[in-house]
Design a protein around this motif. Structure first.
Motif: not given
Length: 124
Positions: A48, A57-59, A61, A64-66, A68, A106
């Motif tokens: 991230a 922000t960037g994550f 895959d 994502k959703g888990r 922050s 990244r």
């Protein structure tokens, strides 16, 4: 410039952990900070990132959703909140910082400063 990461540990699958990374050093400007991880026997991978001024922000895959990411500009600190952890999240987690804009946050090569790493172990 020093980055001090903390917060790793052992947690059961489905649990949560929070990592923090404090940056210090004179005349240190932050453009963005990121978290990377290196699972046992594997390459270091992006997790991230967050830009300091706009909080963009960037994550990866897989988190994502888990996970922050957030930052406290006054404390020069970035946080990684990890929820619903899986055994495959087991890795040494590194924080990194970059003082100037870079094209792709990244990539580990974009970062100038690195913390010492903190181990996260997720048991099944």
């Amino acid at each position: 410039v020093q980055l001090q990461a903390s917060g790793g540990g052992l947690v059961q699958a489905g649990g949560s952990l929070s990592l923090s990374c404090a940056a210090s050093g004179r005349f240190f400007n932050i453009y963005a900070m990121g978290w990377f991880r290196q699972p046992p026997g594997k390459e270091r991978e992006f997790v991230a990132s967050i830009s300091w001024s706009g909080g963009r922000t960037g994550f990866v895959d897989s988190v994502k959703g888990r996970f922050s990411i957030s930052r406290d500009s006054a404390k020069n600190t970035v946080y990684l909140q990890m929820n619903s952890l899986k055994p495959e999240d087991t890795a040494v987690y590194y924080c990194a910082a970059v003082p100037l804009p870079k094209p792709d946050l990244r990539l580990p090569s974009m970062y100038d400063y690195w913390g010492q790493g903190t181990l996260v172990t997720v048991s099944s």
